[in-house]
Design an enzyme around this catalytic site. Structure first.
Site, mmCIF file in Angstrom:
data_model
loop_
_atom_site.group_PDB
_atom_site.id
_atom_site.type_symbol
_atom_site.label_atom_id
_atom_site.label_comp_id
_atom_site.label_asym_id
_atom_site.label_seq_id
_atom_site.Cartn_x
_atom_site.Cartn_y
_atom_site.Cartn_z
ATOM 1 N N HIS A 69 1.017 -1.136 0.067
ATOM 2 C CA HIS A 69 0.282 -0.233 -0.067
ATOM 3 C C HIS A 69 0.801 1.319 -0.159
ATOM 4 C CE1 HIS A 69 0.557 0.759 4.721
ATOM 5 N NE2 HIS A 69 0.547 -0.067 4.524
ATOM 6 N N ASP A 71 -0.339 4.263 1.228
ATOM 7 C CA ASP A 71 -1.268 5.678 1.989
ATOM 8 C C ASP A 71 -0.163 5.261 3.114
ATOM 9 O OD1 ASP A 71 -2.182 2.871 2.288
ATOM 10 O OD2 ASP A 71 -4.007 3.524 3.591
ATOM 11 N N ASP A 97 6.131 1.999 7.196
ATOM 12 C CA ASP A 97 4.458 0.840 7.334
ATOM 13 C C ASP A 97 4.163 2.134 6.105
ATOM 14 O OD1 ASP A 97 2.544 -0.334 6.989
ATOM 15 O OD2 ASP A 97 1.643 0.523 8.462
ATOM 16 N N GLU A 127 -5.272 1.188 2.574
ATOM 17 C CA GLU A 127 -5.244 0.410 3.124
ATOM 18 C C GLU A 127 -5.570 1.097 5.007
ATOM 19 O OE1 GLU A 127 -3.162 -2.617 6.352
ATOM 20 O OE2 GLU A 127 -2.527 -0.962 5.949
ATOM 21 N N GLU A 128 -5.215 1.816 5.293
ATOM 22 C CA GLU A 128 -4.456 2.074 6.570
ATOM 23 C C GLU A 128 -6.370 2.901 7.453
ATOM 24 O OE1 GLU A 128 -2.758 1.440 7.660
ATOM 25 O OE2 GLU A 128 -0.101 1.845 7.382
ATOM 26 N N GLU A 156 5.140 -5.422 3.142
ATOM 27 C CA GLU A 156 4.910 -4.849 5.074
ATOM 28 C C GLU A 156 5.867 -5.082 5.757
ATOM 29 O OE1 GLU A 156 2.577 -3.190 6.264
ATOM 30 O OE2 GLU A 156 0.637 -3.310 5.160
ATOM 31 N N HIS A 330 3.248 3.393 12.963
ATOM 32 C CA HIS A 330 2.493 4.424 13.280
ATOM 33 C C HIS A 330 2.762 4.379 14.247
ATOM 34 C CE1 HIS A 330 -1.298 1.360 11.896
ATOM 35 N NE2 HIS A 330 -0.559 1.314 10.696
HETATM 36 ZN ZN LIG Z 1 0.829 -0.878 6.253
#
Ligand SMILES: [Zn+2]
Length: 354
Positions: A69, A71, A97, A127-128, A156, A330
């Site tokens: 992903h 985003d 990430d 994705e988030e 990932e 995150h």
């Molecule tokens: Zn991710």
């Protein structure tokens, strides 16, 4: 704008991190990937919303799908990214990430003109955020043929090791029922909250299983995550419920998990709130064995639910393999060792190029 492919995947990772792409705002980073890859004659590049699909069509007898992903979660004073600790670490939002993984994919998509297997590269949006917006889910629902392949990799973060499969996830409510009465004459009622006492004790005492699936040990979890009940300060309550989350090993189906929970909480009523099947690691196939030995990484179980399960649902074995420590994803202090980005690039290159 188009990338200069004389730079390495670490520098590409920094460029991708420096283009903010919080979920819903992936356009600019998607433009860059699309424009950079469209100049290569070995790729057919297609864009659906902010999802980019680049494929080789060399008529190989196998096809691998490599996805990631583009985003990120919201920025917290951590863009632009920067190199720290003598340039051994790339720090900033998205470094873990998962723009480092996305950057390795871009670099290899451009350079692997003659791979051993046909490759479908997918960079996807959203994705988030809510699952309904997930770009890979939308492709799986509307264009499942785009995800077709013999093996899939999500880049990932996995500390540059191979993380196989993922646990399944089910949330239920467990209902206790009783009879209302005035609390001054409690003997006329039947207290539903009291009936949850033994349930909570059983949950606290429960030793969750560790289950070996295709050679990897999956540790399960069974936890109360919420509780509701009560009518008023002077009323014996006639209803109460506990919200329970069970993360189950990928050899079980949702139905198996539900059966286990109804037995565990019997005679109380158990209702499903939501559920998702896990994914078997898929590391027992011959093709997976070639991948594992070519990249030379360790294999480990994945606990959280990831998009790997979407491939499993389509019958495609899939693993996570990417740079970065998932525990830093995150966080405000997201950072990736440069050596891991290079290791994943070299690992995938060795496997795909032979
Ligand atoms: Zn991710």
């Amino acid at each position: 704008m188009s990338l200069d492919f004389s730079i390495n995947s670490v520098q590409i990772a920094k460029i991708l991190c420096d283009i903010p792409s919080v979920s819903g705002n992936e356009q600019e980073v998607a433009d860059l990937i699309q424009e950079s890859l469209s100049e290569f004659s070995h790729l057919s590049v297609e864009r659906i919303s902010n999802n980019i699909i680049a494929k080789t069509n060399l008529g190989r007898d196998k096809r691998v799908v490599i996805a990631g992903h583009i985003d990120t979660v919201p920025i917290k004073d951590n863009v632009p990214a920067k190199f720290i600790e003598d340039d051994t670490i790339l720090w900033g939002r998205g470094t873990v990430d998962m723009k480092s993984g996305a950057a390795v994919m871009v670099k290899l998509a451009a350079e692997l003109a003659e791979p051993l297997w046909d490759i479908t590269w997918i960079w996807y949006e959203n994705e988030e955020v809510a699952e309904t917006l997930n770009g890979l889910k939308q492709l799986a629902d509307s264009r499942p043929e785009e995800l077709a392949g013999d093996f899939a990799i999500l880049c990932e973060p996995s500390n540059a090791e191979i993380e196989g499969g993922c646990n399944g996830n089910i949330r239920v409510r467990v209902y206790a029922e009783g009879t209302r009465a005035h609390s001054a004459r409690a003997w006329l009622g039947d207290n539903a909250i009291h009936k949850l006492g033994s349930v909570l004790q059983a949950l606290a005492n429960y030793q969750a299983a560790t289950v070996n699936v295709d050679g990897l040990d999956y540790r399960e979890s069974l936890s109360a995550v919420g509780i509701e009940g009560g009518v008023a300060g002077n009323v014996i309550p006639d209803a109460a419920n506990i919200h329970v989350n069970y993360r189950f090993a990928p050899n079980k189906t949702i139905e198996d998990a539900y059966q286990f929970l109804t037995g565990f909480f019997a005679p109380l009523r158990v209702e499903i709130v939501d559920a998702a099947n896990g994914a078997r690691p898929g590391l027992d196939s011959e093709f997976a064995a070639v991948f594992i030995s070519a990249v030379g990484a360790e294999t480990r179980p994945k606990y959280g639910w990831t998009d790997v399960a979407r491939f499993a649902r389509l019958g495609i074995p899939a693993v996570n393999y990417g740079p970065g420590d998932p525990n830093l994803a995150h966080t405000d202090n997201e950072q990736v060792p440069v050596a891991q980005i290079i290791r994943v690039e070299e690992g995938l290159r060795a496997w795909l190029q032979g």
